[in-house]
Design an enzyme around this catalytic site. Structure first.
Site, PDB file in Angstrom:
ATOM      1  N   ASP A 295       0.831  -1.194   0.000  1.00 29.94           N
ATOM      2  CA  ASP A 295       0.000   0.000   0.000  1.00 29.94           C
ATOM      3  C   ASP A 295       0.875   1.258   0.000  1.00 29.94           C
ATOM      4  O   ASP A 295       1.397   1.611   1.038  1.00 29.94           O
ATOM      5  CB  ASP A 295      -0.986  -0.004   1.173  1.00 29.94           C
ATOM      6  CG  ASP A 295      -0.340  -0.396   2.500  1.00 29.94           C
ATOM      7  OD1 ASP A 295       0.704  -1.076   2.518  1.00 29.94           O
ATOM      8  OD2 ASP A 295      -0.914  -0.030   3.543  1.00 29.94           O
ATOM      9  N   GLU A 480      12.273   1.505   7.394  1.00 32.07           N
ATOM     10  CA  GLU A 480      11.216   0.672   6.817  1.00 32.07           C
ATOM     11  C   GLU A 480      11.517   0.218   5.393  1.00 32.07           C
ATOM     12  O   GLU A 480      11.210  -0.900   5.001  1.00 32.07           O
ATOM     13  CB  GLU A 480       9.913   1.476   6.844  1.00 32.07           C
ATOM     14  CG  GLU A 480       8.709   0.774   6.283  1.00 32.07           C
ATOM     15  CD  GLU A 480       7.510   1.695   6.177  1.00 32.07           C
ATOM     16  OE1 GLU A 480       6.398   1.169   6.068  1.00 32.07           O
ATOM     17  OE2 GLU A 480       7.694   2.932   6.200  1.00 32.07           O
TER      18      GLU A 480
END
Length: 533
Positions: A295, A480
Site C-alpha cells: 500500500d 522501513e
C-alpha cells in the site's frame, strides 16, 4: 468438532479482556469526522490510536452539546478528552562500538510490547502475550510484518517471543476467524498476505511448537480466504474469491468495508473525489490495497500517476495465490501427520487445481515470468514486479519456469541495492522504484536458492546488506524501506514519512547476516560515516 477443527488453546482466555470491537468512526461519529476532516492531527492515524479520558458516550454527548458554540475549539476539546498513544519511553542510543547485529539485538526489547494493560475503549485489540511492533507510527502488531521480524528474533535467540507471538496469532484466528491487518478495531475488515503458514514452519524448525498444533488455525484461515468461492460461476466474484472463465477459483485482496480507511480518512475522501468513480468502489480498492501489504503501488493502478485509478479488487495477484497454494499444501501435509487421509487428499487436490490455474492465468510463457491477472478485462497485467518470485518462494514453479524468472529478474529487477519492487519509476507510491523492501528481498533470495540460482540470490543478498549497512553507518538506524542505491536520499512516496525501527528490516537483515558471515555489514558501526563527515 473433529480433531482437525479442534482449537489448541495454549493461551489463558480468562486472562484476556473481552475485546470491544467498535471502531473510532462508529464510536465517535460526527466528532470523528470533524477531527479527521479538520486535520486536528497531521497524521490521520494519530486520532484513531488515541485513548479516551472518560466514557466515549459522555465525550460524544459533550461534543454535541458544545460544538455549535461560537468559540468552540475542536483541538482543545480533543486535547481535553483524549490521550494520544505514547510510545513507551526508552533510553536507547546507538552504540558506535557495536556491530549491526548487536544493534539489532538491542532493538528487540525496544520494539516489544507487553499487553497486560490495554487502554479502555481504545482501538487496540487485546492480545494474550508479548509481541513485537514494526516501530515508528506503527505501534501495534502487524500480520505479515511479523513473519519477517520473526526471522530475526529466531536468529537473536528469542524463542520466548516466537512462542508468545505464535500464540497471539492463534488467538487472533480463533477469536476473529482471521488475522486482522493489525490488532486495531479499524483493521478488522481486512487481513494481510496469509503468511501464518510460514510461521508454523519456523516454529517447527526451531522447536517452538509442532506445525501440526496449528492445523485448526490454518483451516480457519483457509476458510476465511475461500469463503463463498464454491458457489461462484465463471465470471463471478465474491469477497476474496474469483471464478475464472474455465471455472477455476483464484483469489484477490478485499475488505469487508467500503468506507474510507479510518486511519487515512481525509486522504481517502480526497482520493475518491479525484477518481470520477463511485466513492465506495474507490474506498474498497484502497482497503484491498492495504490488505495486500503493497500500500500502495503502480501494481494496482490503471494510471501510474494517479492513486485514484486504483483497481485492486479487479486484480488476481501472483503472490496471494502463491501463499494460498502453500497453505493448501501445508494443510494437506499436516492432515497426513494427524492421520486425516481424506482431508489430506482433498487439500492436495485443491493445491493442484490452484497451481494449474496459476500456470494458466498468471504465467506468461512469452515473457518468462508471472504477472497479475485482471479478471474483469480477462487479461494479464503488463507490469513486472518482485511478486514474480513468490511462486519460487513457495516452490510452485517448475525448474524451467524458475530459470526464466531468474533471467528476467537479473535483467529487469536487479538494482544496485538489491531486488527492485517494480519497474515503474513514474509512480509516487512507496511500493515502486526506487524503493526496496526487506520482505521482497527475503522471498526473492529464498525462492532463487530453492531452484539452485545461488549466484543471483547472493547478488541480491550482498547488495541489500550493503545498502542497509551504508545507511546505518551514516545515520545509526534501520528504516522501513530503502532507496536501492548508495545516496543521501531517503526512500519516499506513500502516505506518511519514512519510519525508523524497523521490525522486518531488522529481522531479514539479522538473518541474512548470519548466512553471510563474511559480508562487510559485519564490520560497519553506527554513525561511522557521519563521524568522518
Amino acid at each position: 468438532m473433529s480433531d482437525s477443527q479442534q482449537s489448541l488453546f495454549k493461551y489463558d482466555i480468562s486472562a484476556i479482556s473481552v475485546a470491544d470491537t467498535l471502531t473510532p468512526a462508529e464510536r465517535y461519529q460526527e466528532l470523528f469526522v470533524a477531527v479527521q476532516m479538520q486535520r486536528v492531527f497531521a497524521d490521520s492515524k494519530t486520532f484513531v490510536d488515541c485513548a479516551p479520558r472518560q466514557q466515549p458516550e459522555a465525550i460524544l454527548e459533550a461534543y454535541r452539546a458544545r460544538c455549535d458554540d461560537p468559540d468552540f475549539d475542536l483541538r482543545a476539546f480533543v486535547d481535553e478528552h483524549f490521550s494520544p498513544f505514547e510510545v513507551p519511553p526508552t533510553n536507547f542510543v546507538a552504540n558506535p562500538d557495536e556491530s549491526l547485529a548487536d544493534h539489532i539485538d538491542r532493538l528487540w526489547p525496544v520494539l516489544t510490547r507487553h499487553p497486560q494493560e490495554h487502554p479502555a475503549h481504545s482501538s487496540l485489540l487485546p492480545l494474550p502475550y508479548d509481541y513485537v511492533v514494526p516501530g515508528g507510527r506503527f505501534t501495534e502488531l502487524y500480520y505479515w510484518d511479523s513473519y519477517f521480524t520473526m526471522l530475526g528474533l529466531d536468529e537473536s535467540g528469542h524463542c520466548d517471543l516466537l512462542r508468545a507471538m505464535a500464540d497471539n496469532f492463534a488467538y487472533l484466528i480463533d477469536t476473529y476467524g482471521h488475522v486482522p491487518n493489525g490488532n486495531r478495531t479499524y483493521y478488522l475488515g481486512r487481513s494481510q498476505p496469509p503468511v501464518f503458514v510460514f510461521m508454523t514452519e519456523l516454529f517447527e524448525e526451531n522447536g517452538v511448537y509442532r506445525a501440526s498444533d496449528y492445523l485448526p488455525q490454518l483451516l480457519k484461515e483457509h476458510a476465511f480466504w475461500t469463503d463463498g468461492g464454491d458457489a461462484l460461476r465463471p465470471g463471478e466474484a465474491h469477497a476474496r474469491c474469483v471464478c475464472l472463465p474455465d471455472g477455476s477459483l483464484l483469489n484477490r485482496y478485499w475488505d469487508e468495508r467500503d468506507t474510507p480507511r479510518e486511519e487515512a480518512y481525509r486522504e481517502d475522501i480526497e482520493t475518491a473525489r479525484d477518481s470520477g468513480r463511485p466513492a465506495h468502489e474507490v474506498y474498497r480498492d484502497l482497503r484491498a490495497g492495504a490488505e495486500s501489504g503493497w500500500d500502495f503501488s503502480s501494481r494496482w493502478l490503471d494510471d501510474t500517476e494517479r492513486l485514484s485509478s486504483i483497481r485492486t479488487t479487479r486484480i488476481v495477484p501472483v503472490d496471494l495465490n502463491s501463499f494460498l497454494y502453500k497453505l493448501e499444501i501445508q494443510i494437506a501435509r499436516l492432515s497426513e501427520v494427524k492421520g486425516l487421509d481424506d482431508h489430506a487428499r482433498s487439500f492436495r487436490q485443491r493445491a493442484e487445481t490452484r497451481l494449474a490455474a496459476i500456470d494458466r492465468y498468471l504465467w506468461n510463457e512469452r515473457e518468462g515470468a508471472y504477472f497479475d491477472y485482471d479478471w474483469c478485462l480477462q487479461q494479464q497485467r503488463a507490469n513486472l514486479t518482485a511478486a514474480t518470485l513468490t511462486p519460487l518462494f513457495v516452490q510452485a514453479a517448475s525448474a524451467a519456469q524458475a530459470e526464466r524468472v531468474a533471467d528476467i529478474v537479473r535483467r529487469r529487477l536487479l538494482a544496485p541495492g538489491g531486488l527492485a519492487t517494480t519497474e515503474s519509476s513514474a509512480s509516487e507510491q512507496q511500493w515502486d522504484r526506487p524503493n526496496g523492501w526487506a520482505p521482497l528481498q527475503w522471498m526473492g533470495i529464498r525462492g532463487l536458492q530453492y531452484y539452485g540460482h545461488d549466484a543471483l540470490a547472493l547478488q541480491i543478498e550482498e547488495r541489500w546488506l550493503s545498502i542497509v549497512a551504508y545507511l546505518f553507518e551514516r545515520e545509526s538506524k534501520l528504516v522501513e524501506k530503502y532507496v536501492l542505491r548508495q545516496c543521501a536520499d531517503h526512500a519516499g512516496g506513500g502516505e506518511y514519512p519514512l519510519q525508523d525501527g524497523f521490525g522486518w528490516t531488522n529481522g531479514v537483515t539479522r538473518k541474512l547476516m548470519q548466512e553471510d558471515p563474511r559480508h562487510e555489514a559485519h564490520r560497519c558501526r553506527a554513525g561511522s560515516c557521519a563521524a568522518q563527515d
